[in-house]
Design an enzyme around this catalytic site. Structure first.
Site, PDB file in Angstrom:
ATOM      1  N   LYS A 153       0.873  -1.182   0.000  1.00  0.00           N
ATOM      2  CA  LYS A 153       0.000   0.000   0.000  1.00  0.00           C
ATOM      3  C   LYS A 153       0.912   1.235   0.000  1.00  0.00           C
ATOM      4  CE  LYS A 153      -4.314   1.415   2.219  1.00  0.00           C
ATOM      5  NZ  LYS A 153      -5.139   1.637   1.059  1.00  0.00           N
ATOM      6  N   VAL A 154       1.234   1.662  -1.195  1.00  0.00           N
ATOM      7  CA  VAL A 154       2.221   2.729  -1.396  1.00  0.00           C
ATOM      8  C   VAL A 154       1.503   3.991  -1.873  1.00  0.00           C
ATOM      9  CG1 VAL A 154       4.306   3.371  -2.675  1.00  0.00           C
ATOM     10  CG2 VAL A 154       3.924   0.974  -2.038  1.00  0.00           C
TER      11      VAL A 154
END
Ligand code: PMP
Length: 293
Positions: A153-154
């Site tokens: 989850k960037v």
């Protein structure tokens, strides 16, 4: 408004006033989207804040930091404790929690040298989520998994989500449905997708999606309720034929989809297995027993 003068956050080793916390303008997180984050919910369980699947979320945060090669030394247990402390200091029970890991000043394109953790939270009212969404197949594809760590989850990945979501809104829809690079359905800008046909659920397999914690919870519920799920590749045209469909995610929970590209799903929501899963999910997060009928 997400915070006011009294809001307390955890930032960089201490609990501080949100309106006084600051960061610098010379960092990779702001310039390049090189940051990782989580979206977590707490619910009122017996009158107290209870974080749903804290371990899974913080394991994922640590995994996201690791694959991005960001130095990040908090344990999953510590992160959970700090989050309960943030909730307590703000008197939050029903809340949305947003931990964010950013890197300290460094404008190079090599890995971060040091990271800072922020844990922010705000009270959750569910006010801005539609309860029945009209989807549009986006012209923007999901990021190519050979170019990004798509299961992390960037922050930078969400530029793609913003493009797709805004395109859908500009075209009069509520939300986008994104395809993978081969033209198969992948996911929403911030949620996983399922459809139901002849009492079987279908969802895209891992590979081109963020494998959601809510998606995993749907698998648990289906196993408890003996609802079959098939993970496979399918096109939007195949999804047009569905009896029902839903998006799922920590913020969205289980949200009914009304239509895709103007084609309505066939069954009344109340008559679908999807609506049972929606109710079972609510019971799970509130730690209540689900009576299957
Ligand atoms: N896909 C994307 C792109 C997301 O941003 C989210 C929300 N985190 C999800 C799926 C659902 O993940 P989760 O159930 O873990 O919230």
């Amino acid at each position: 408004m997400y915070y006011n003068d009294n809001t307390i956050i955890y930032f960089n080793g201490e609990f501080v006033n949100a309106s006084q916390a600051s960061t610098d303008l010379y960092g990779q997180s702001l310039h390049y989207g090189y940051a990782v984050f989580e979206g977590i919910r707490s619910y009122a369980v017996e009158g107290k804040a209870k974080i749903f699947k804290a371990k899974e979320h913080y394991d994922r945060l640590r995994h996201s930091a690791e694959v991005m090669k960001m130095p990040f030394n908090y344990s999953t247990g510590q992160l959970g404790e700090l989050t309960y402390e943030v909730l307590k200091k703000n008197n939050f029970i029903d809340a949305y929690i947003r931990p964010l890991v950013i890197c300290t000043p460094n404008m190079s394109l090599s890995k971060g040298k040091e990271s800072h953790l922020a844990i922010t939270a705000w009270e959750w009212t569910n006010g801005y989520l539609a309860n029945k969404m009209r989807l549009m197949t986006s012209n923007y594809k999901r990021p190519n998994p050979s170019a990004f760590h798509i299961e992390a989850k960037v922050s930078g990945h969400y530029v793609n989500s913003i493009l797709a979501c805004q395109e859908a809104k500009d075209n009069g829809y509520d939300e986008a449905l994104l395809l993978d690079n081969n033209g198969f359905v992948a996911e929403g800008p911030g949620a996983n997708v399922f459809f139901e046909k002849n009492n079987i659920l279908y969802t895209p397999a891992r590979g081109n999606i963020l494998p959601g914690i809510t998606r995993a919870t749907v698998f648990e519920i289906c196993s408890e309720l003996k609802i079959p799920i098939v993970e496979m590749q399918f096109t939007p045209e195949e999804m047009y034929e569905a009896d029902a469909a839903f998006y799922c995610g920590t913020a969205a929970e289980i949200v009914e989809l009304d239509s895709l590209d103007g084609i309505a799903f066939k069954k009344q929501w109340e008559e679908t297995l999807s609506s049972k899963i929606q109710r079972a999910y609510k019971c799970k997060v509130l730690e209540q027993e689900f009576i299957y009928s």
